[in-house]
Motif scaffolding. Structure first.
Motif, PDB file in Angstrom:
ATOM      1  N   ASP A 124       4.163   2.367  -2.387  1.00  0.00           N
ATOM      2  CA  ASP A 124       5.552   1.893  -2.341  1.00  0.00           C
ATOM      3  C   ASP A 124       5.991   1.572  -0.913  1.00  0.00           C
ATOM      4  N   GLY A 125       5.042   1.614   0.020  1.00  0.00           N
ATOM      5  CA  GLY A 125       5.253   1.173   1.400  1.00  0.00           C
ATOM      6  C   GLY A 125       4.178   0.164   1.761  1.00  0.00           C
ATOM      7  N   PRO A 126       3.884  -0.003   3.029  1.00  0.00           N
ATOM      8  CA  PRO A 126       2.908  -1.020   3.429  1.00  0.00           C
ATOM      9  C   PRO A 126       1.454  -0.603   3.255  1.00  0.00           C
ATOM     10  N   ILE A 127       1.199   0.650   2.956  1.00  0.00           N
ATOM     11  CA  ILE A 127      -0.183   1.134   2.870  1.00  0.00           C
ATOM     12  C   ILE A 127      -0.837   0.706   1.559  1.00  0.00           C
ATOM     13  N   VAL A 128      -2.051   0.213   1.666  1.00  0.00           N
ATOM     14  CA  VAL A 128      -2.865  -0.177   0.508  1.00  0.00           C
ATOM     15  C   VAL A 128      -4.135   0.673   0.525  1.00  0.00           C
TER      16      VAL A 128
END
Length: 226
Positions: free
Chosen positions: A48-52
């Motif tokens: 739900d943030g920029p981390i994949v």
């Protein structure tokens, strides 16, 4: 050598990364343990943030787990109605030593029918939803009820994982991991709970969260009605 512990944590679209990565950091420090990140397919999954993150195993290739853990996040609303995910959790829970969650991951366990009659914790914003699944709401930061271990919101994932290590192995092992991580919380503000946050901060957060809470409750009622 003893058989390695098999620990599996779900990754899914819109998971909260700290719900996952806090426990993963703890579990990865365990000697003789395999830690798996599980999803339906091996493909990048966005938090739900920029981390994949990339799963390490697909559901179909997962070993029987000693620990199955569901982290939380906005994506748990969809997971509660995902038949493939719920079936995987039910299957793994039959022989897992511990069935666990962090934050709103407990709602997914509830939707799978795995918290009936168990005390369980969740994020403070989701507490009204948990009893719909016949779970007994706990406001503890970490709740242990037989082989169900559930953590409160987000940062409670580290406390949850250390507690679980003490049950899986022993307390000195958990304490050594805590020391290695220098997990020695000293928050700058006393606003980390609805019981201690300033009233205006709590009111603003409740207003911001209200639409999402309403959607979640609608989904929970729909699931229970089935």
């Amino acid at each position: 050598m003893a058989t390695p512990l098999e620990i599996g944590l779900l990754v899914f679209p819109d998971f909260t990364q700290l719900d996952l990565t806090g426990p993963v950091q703890v579990f990865s420090s365990l000697p003789n343990a395999n830690v798996h990140l599980l999803w339906k397919r091996i493909e990048p999954v966005k938090s739900d943030g920029p981390i994949v993150l990339s799963p390490t195993k697909a559901f179909a290739d997962s070993p029987q787990l000693d620990v199955i853990c569901v982290p939380g996040g906005y994506g748990t609303d969809a997971l509660m109605e995902d038949g493939e995910v719920l079936a995987f959790l039910r299957q793994q829970s039959r022989e897992a030593a511990y069935v666990t969650s962090v934050c709103t991951g407990s709602l997914v366990l509830g939707a799978a029918g795995l918290l009936k009659g168990y005390r369980a914790a969740t994020h403070w914003s989701a507490r009204e939803a948990l009893p719909y699944f016949d779970a007994i709401l706990s406001e503890e930061r970490v709740c242990v009820d037989r082989n169900r271990v559930t953590g409160g919101g987000i940062t409670a994932g580290i406390d949850f994982a250390l507690t679980l290590v003490s049950l899986l192995v022993d307390r000195p092992t958990a304490e050594a991991i805590q020391l290695r991580m220098e997990y020695n919380p000293a928050p700058p503000f006393n606003a980390g709970s609805p019981d201690t946050a300033p009233r205006q901060v709590l009111a603003a957060m409740r207003e911001k969260m209200a639409p999402g809470q309403a959607r979640r409750l609608e989904a929970v009622r729909r699931i229970v009605a089935r």
